[in-house]
Motif scaffolding. Structure first.
Motif, PDB file in Angstrom:
ATOM      1  N   SER A  40      52.835  79.733  50.339  1.00  0.00           N
ATOM      2  CA  SER A  40      52.703  79.634  48.881  1.00  0.00           C
ATOM      3  C   SER A  40      53.651  78.600  48.277  1.00  0.00           C
ATOM      4  O   SER A  40      53.398  78.075  47.180  1.00  0.00           O
ATOM      5  CB  SER A  40      52.985  80.997  48.236  1.00  0.00           C
ATOM      6  OG  SER A  40      54.377  81.313  48.300  1.00  0.00           O
ATOM      7  N   PHE A  49      55.832  82.317  42.198  1.00  0.00           N
ATOM      8  CA  PHE A  49      54.937  83.052  43.090  1.00  0.00           C
ATOM      9  C   PHE A  49      55.258  84.542  43.075  1.00  0.00           C
ATOM     10  O   PHE A  49      54.356  85.393  42.979  1.00  0.00           O
ATOM     11  CB  PHE A  49      55.042  82.527  44.521  1.00  0.00           C
ATOM     12  CG  PHE A  49      54.264  83.347  45.507  1.00  0.00           C
ATOM     13  CD1 PHE A  49      52.892  83.213  45.605  1.00  0.00           C
ATOM     14  CD2 PHE A  49      54.906  84.266  46.325  1.00  0.00           C
ATOM     15  CE1 PHE A  49      52.157  83.995  46.499  1.00  0.00           C
ATOM     16  CE2 PHE A  49      54.189  85.044  47.219  1.00  0.00           C
ATOM     17  CZ  PHE A  49      52.810  84.911  47.311  1.00  0.00           C
ATOM     18  N   ARG A  53      52.803  87.442  41.989  1.00  0.00           N
ATOM     19  CA  ARG A  53      52.473  88.458  42.989  1.00  0.00           C
ATOM     20  C   ARG A  53      52.715  89.861  42.452  1.00  0.00           C
ATOM     21  O   ARG A  53      51.829  90.723  42.515  1.00  0.00           O
ATOM     22  CB  ARG A  53      53.314  88.228  44.246  1.00  0.00           C
ATOM     23  CG  ARG A  53      53.259  89.393  45.222  1.00  0.00           C
ATOM     24  CD  ARG A  53      54.260  89.240  46.361  1.00  0.00           C
ATOM     25  NE  ARG A  53      54.251  90.420  47.208  1.00  0.00           N
ATOM     26  CZ  ARG A  53      54.971  90.540  48.323  1.00  0.00           C
ATOM     27  NH1 ARG A  53      55.762  89.554  48.714  1.00  0.00           N
ATOM     28  NH2 ARG A  53      54.895  91.643  49.048  1.00  0.00           N
ATOM     29  N   SER A 226      45.705  79.362  47.017  1.00  0.00           N
ATOM     30  CA  SER A 226      46.905  79.938  46.412  1.00  0.00           C
ATOM     31  C   SER A 226      46.605  81.266  45.713  1.00  0.00           C
ATOM     32  O   SER A 226      47.434  82.174  45.707  1.00  0.00           O
ATOM     33  CB  SER A 226      47.546  78.949  45.435  1.00  0.00           C
ATOM     34  OG  SER A 226      46.685  78.660  44.353  1.00  0.00           O
ATOM     35  N   TYR A 229      46.624  83.927  48.255  1.00  0.00           N
ATOM     36  CA  TYR A 229      47.997  84.323  48.572  1.00  0.00           C
ATOM     37  C   TYR A 229      48.524  85.328  47.550  1.00  0.00           C
ATOM     38  O   TYR A 229      49.143  86.339  47.911  1.00  0.00           O
ATOM     39  CB  TYR A 229      48.919  83.098  48.589  1.00  0.00           C
ATOM     40  CG  TYR A 229      48.594  82.055  49.634  1.00  0.00           C
ATOM     41  CD1 TYR A 229      47.834  82.375  50.756  1.00  0.00           C
ATOM     42  CD2 TYR A 229      49.054  80.750  49.505  1.00  0.00           C
ATOM     43  CE1 TYR A 229      47.541  81.414  51.714  1.00  0.00           C
ATOM     44  CE2 TYR A 229      48.766  79.782  50.465  1.00  0.00           C
ATOM     45  CZ  TYR A 229      48.003  80.124  51.563  1.00  0.00           C
ATOM     46  OH  TYR A 229      47.707  79.174  52.513  1.00  0.00           O
ATOM     47  N   VAL A 230      48.299  85.040  46.281  1.00  0.00           N
ATOM     48  CA  VAL A 230      48.788  85.912  45.214  1.00  0.00           C
ATOM     49  C   VAL A 230      48.106  87.273  45.272  1.00  0.00           C
ATOM     50  O   VAL A 230      48.767  88.321  45.198  1.00  0.00           O
ATOM     51  CB  VAL A 230      48.565  85.261  43.830  1.00  0.00           C
ATOM     52  CG1 VAL A 230      48.854  86.266  42.714  1.00  0.00           C
ATOM     53  CG2 VAL A 230      49.439  84.025  43.665  1.00  0.00           C
TER      54      VAL A 230
END
Length: 308
Positions: A40, A49, A53, A226, A229-230
């Protein structure tokens, strides 16, 4: 009477099996999450991030609370939830994500999971939890395995930025250990789901403030990758796994729970090697074997001392 005994034995066995599955699920997801956390950093700052998250995780948890019609936790517990959120979410992931800028994902997971030694020592002091000799051997084996994987980075000269990153992640491990003990000592009349949701809420607020102060104006690249990822780290690695972690802590003793989580750096190393091409040397293989042996020793002790 015999039937009741058999049903009770079956229930205990089923509970142990379910706990084993929960521990394996949590450790697999957390191990894989290290790869996503490292990746990330190519799309946004570490604090941004983390803020995204855990904000995602918080929203997920409050949706669950709403669906299950769980009310607010007792007012006298809010301050304890705020402390846990600060320790387990804000401090841990500020330090971890910044440290990841300089340290490999696999090695970072190893450093953070020095947490069991801090949890166990603090639990023995503040919760009066004794560490039986055999479990102590298992814990020592696990920690020796971690040190074997880590290698000689902490005692040989190297890049100061790498040392600083490693130190931050170790401090994060200490903060997590304090959070575990504080949870066991202070939290009362609060469900696992409420603990997970509200500590994440308070922790997310801390992360958002840190991101706004330090990374305001920095580029944020939101792409399909991305966002994955989150969402993965927010919904699964945060909302789901933190909830399961509190369930595990309520079901077994601190030493066994924390020793079991030593599987996370094993998976983190494997995923890092496969997906990020991080070096997987003989020290990693030997260290992983020690960790698994330590877990086996701990569980063997528990089975031997369980009533028949």
């Amino acid at each position: 009477m015999l039937r009741k005994i058999e049903e009770s034995s079956s229930s205990i066995h089923n509970k142990k099996f379910l706990l084993a599955i929960l521990i394996l699920l949590v450790t697999l997801i957390w191990g894989y999450a290290w790869v996503l956390m490292k990746a990330s950093l190519a799309f946004m700052g570490p604090f941004t991030f983390s803020a995204l998250r855990f904000s995602t995780g918080t929203v997920t948890m409050f949706v669950i609370l709403f669906v299950l019609k769980l009310g607010l936790p007792p007012k006298d517990q809010w301050k304890h939830l705020a402390v846990i959120g600060l320790l387990q979410t804000t401090v841990v992931f500020l330090f971890v994500m910044y440290g990841l800028k300089f340290v490999d994902a696999g090695k970072s997971s190893v450093l953070l999971y020095s947490m069991p030694i801090w949890s166990s020592l603090l639990a023995s002091i503040f919760l009066s939890e004794k560490i039986p000799k055999v479990k102590g051997i298992g814990l020592a084996l696990g920690m020796t395995g971690l040190l074997t994987i880590l290698g000689w980075d902490v005692i040989v000269q190297q890049d100061l930025t790498v040392l600083a990153g490693e130190l931050l992640i170790i401090l994060a491990a200490v903060s997590w250990g304090i959070s575990n003990v504080y949870y066991r000592k202070k939290l009362k009349n609060v469900t696992n789901l409420q603990v997970s949701a509200y500590q994440m809420l308070f922790g997310s607020l801390g992360l958002i403030i840190a991101a706004l102060i330090t990374e305001w104006g920095d580029a944020v690249h939101l792409t399909t990758e991305s966002l994955y990822y989150v969402l993965f780290t927010g919904v699964l690695a945060s909302a789901l796994c933190f909830t399961l972690w509190f369930v595990i802590l309520n079901s077994i003793d601190m030493v066994t729970a924390t020793l079991s989580t030593l599987l996370v750096p094993v998976f983190g190393m494997i995923f890092g090697a496969v997906l990020l091409n991080e070096k997987l040397g003989i020290n990693v293989i030997l260290g992983s074997a020690m960790i698994l042996t330590g877990i086996a020793v701990s569980q063997l002790y528990k089975r031997k001392t369980s009533p028949s």
